[in-house]
Design a protein around this motif. Structure first.
Motif, PDB file in Angstrom:
ATOM      1  N   GLU A  37      -1.455   3.139   3.460  1.00 20.21           N
ATOM      2  CA  GLU A  37      -2.772   2.915   2.858  1.00 20.21           C
ATOM      3  C   GLU A  37      -2.640   2.167   1.533  1.00 20.21           C
ATOM      4  O   GLU A  37      -3.402   1.252   1.243  1.00 20.21           O
ATOM      5  CB  GLU A  37      -3.499   4.237   2.654  1.00 20.21           C
ATOM      6  N   LYS A  38      -1.655   2.546   0.730  1.00 25.89           N
ATOM      7  CA  LYS A  38      -1.402   1.856  -0.538  1.00 25.89           C
ATOM      8  C   LYS A  38      -1.066   0.390  -0.284  1.00 25.89           C
ATOM      9  O   LYS A  38      -1.556  -0.506  -0.976  1.00 25.89           O
ATOM     10  CB  LYS A  38      -0.263   2.552  -1.287  1.00 25.89           C
ATOM     11  N   MET A  39      -0.258   0.132   0.723  1.00 24.75           N
ATOM     12  CA  MET A  39       0.118  -1.237   1.062  1.00 24.75           C
ATOM     13  C   MET A  39      -1.117  -2.040   1.478  1.00 24.75           C
ATOM     14  O   MET A  39      -1.322  -3.166   1.015  1.00 24.75           O
ATOM     15  CB  MET A  39       1.142  -1.232   2.196  1.00 24.75           C
ATOM     16  N   ARG A  40      -1.974  -1.477   2.340  1.00 26.64           N
ATOM     17  CA  ARG A  40      -3.190  -2.179   2.771  1.00 26.64           C
ATOM     18  C   ARG A  40      -4.108  -2.452   1.591  1.00 26.64           C
ATOM     19  O   ARG A  40      -4.675  -3.534   1.467  1.00 26.64           O
ATOM     20  CB  ARG A  40      -3.925  -1.365   3.836  1.00 26.64           C
ATOM     21  N   HIS A  41      -4.246  -1.469   0.701  1.00 28.39           N
ATOM     22  CA  HIS A  41      -5.101  -1.633  -0.483  1.00 28.39           C
ATOM     23  C   HIS A  41      -4.570  -2.756  -1.375  1.00 28.39           C
ATOM     24  O   HIS A  41      -5.321  -3.621  -1.816  1.00 28.39           O
ATOM     25  CB  HIS A  41      -5.174  -0.323  -1.259  1.00 28.39           C
ATOM     26  N   ASP A  42      -3.274  -2.730  -1.641  1.00 26.42           N
ATOM     27  CA  ASP A  42      -2.672  -3.759  -2.498  1.00 26.42           C
ATOM     28  C   ASP A  42      -2.787  -5.142  -1.874  1.00 26.42           C
ATOM     29  O   ASP A  42      -3.070  -6.121  -2.573  1.00 26.42           O
ATOM     30  CB  ASP A  42      -1.209  -3.437  -2.795  1.00 26.42           C
ATOM     31  N   ASP A  43      -2.576  -5.241  -0.563  1.00 27.91           N
ATOM     32  CA  ASP A  43      -2.703  -6.527   0.121  1.00 27.91           C
ATOM     33  C   ASP A  43      -4.136  -7.044   0.020  1.00 27.91           C
ATOM     34  O   ASP A  43      -4.361  -8.229  -0.227  1.00 27.91           O
ATOM     35  CB  ASP A  43      -2.300  -6.410   1.590  1.00 27.91           C
ATOM     36  N   ALA A  44      -5.114  -6.169   0.218  1.00 24.14           N
ATOM     37  CA  ALA A  44      -6.521  -6.568   0.136  1.00 24.14           C
ATOM     38  C   ALA A  44      -6.860  -7.016  -1.284  1.00 24.14           C
ATOM     39  O   ALA A  44      -7.576  -8.005  -1.480  1.00 24.14           O
ATOM     40  CB  ALA A  44      -7.428  -5.424   0.567  1.00 24.14           C
ATOM     41  N   TYR A  45      -6.342  -6.305  -2.280  1.00 24.94           N
ATOM     42  CA  TYR A  45      -6.591  -6.677  -3.672  1.00 24.94           C
ATOM     43  C   TYR A  45      -5.997  -8.045  -3.976  1.00 24.94           C
ATOM     44  O   TYR A  45      -6.650  -8.893  -4.585  1.00 24.94           O
ATOM     45  CB  TYR A  45      -6.012  -5.618  -4.612  1.00 24.94           C
ATOM     46  N   GLU A  46      -4.765  -8.256  -3.557  1.00 26.02           N
ATOM     47  CA  GLU A  46      -4.103  -9.545  -3.804  1.00 26.02           C
ATOM     48  C   GLU A  46      -4.867 -10.686  -3.132  1.00 26.02           C
ATOM     49  O   GLU A  46      -5.045 -11.752  -3.713  1.00 26.02           O
ATOM     50  CB  GLU A  46      -2.662  -9.515  -3.303  1.00 26.02           C
ATOM     51  N   ARG A  47      -5.329 -10.452  -1.908  1.00 20.36           N
ATOM     52  CA  ARG A  47      -6.079 -11.475  -1.189  1.00 20.36           C
ATOM     53  C   ARG A  47      -7.388 -11.787  -1.907  1.00 20.36           C
ATOM     54  O   ARG A  47      -7.752 -12.945  -2.094  1.00 20.36           O
ATOM     55  CB  ARG A  47      -6.338 -10.992   0.244  1.00 20.36           C
ATOM     56  N   ARG A  50      -6.679 -13.735  -5.114  1.00 18.57           N
ATOM     57  CA  ARG A  50      -6.338 -15.131  -4.817  1.00 18.57           C
ATOM     58  C   ARG A  50      -7.604 -15.925  -4.477  1.00 18.57           C
ATOM     59  O   ARG A  50      -7.800 -17.040  -4.959  1.00 18.57           O
ATOM     60  CB  ARG A  50      -5.338 -15.176  -3.660  1.00 18.57           C
TER      61      ARG A  50
END
Length: 81
Positions: A37-47, A50
């Protein structure tokens, strides 16, 4: 799937065991789900970050902000069409 060893404080391990029991799962699966879940959240934030940084405004601009006087110039509002 990979097996890893995790070191944590006793109080954290106690909480993890209780939380896993409450969710009817293992501590290992609980930690794996939390990290996913942390990984998905961080990926969504980075996207989103950007995309926000790549955002181009609509219309043309010379790059300068309007002056306070131009923004607050009420005489333009009083002119009839």
């Amino acid at each position: 799937m990979k097996n890893v060893t995790v070191t944590m404080e006793d109080s954290v391990a106690d909480w993890a065991r209780m939380e896993a029991a409450r969710r009817n799962t293992s501590v290992s699966r609980l930690i794996g789900e939390m990290l996913a879940e942390k990984m998905r959240h961080d990926d969504a934030y980075e996207r989103a970050m950007r995309e926000a940084l790549e955002f181009k405004s609509i219309g043309k601009s010379d790059g300068r902000y309007p002056s306070r006087e131009a923004i607050n110039d009420r005489s333009l509002d009083r002119q009839s069409p």
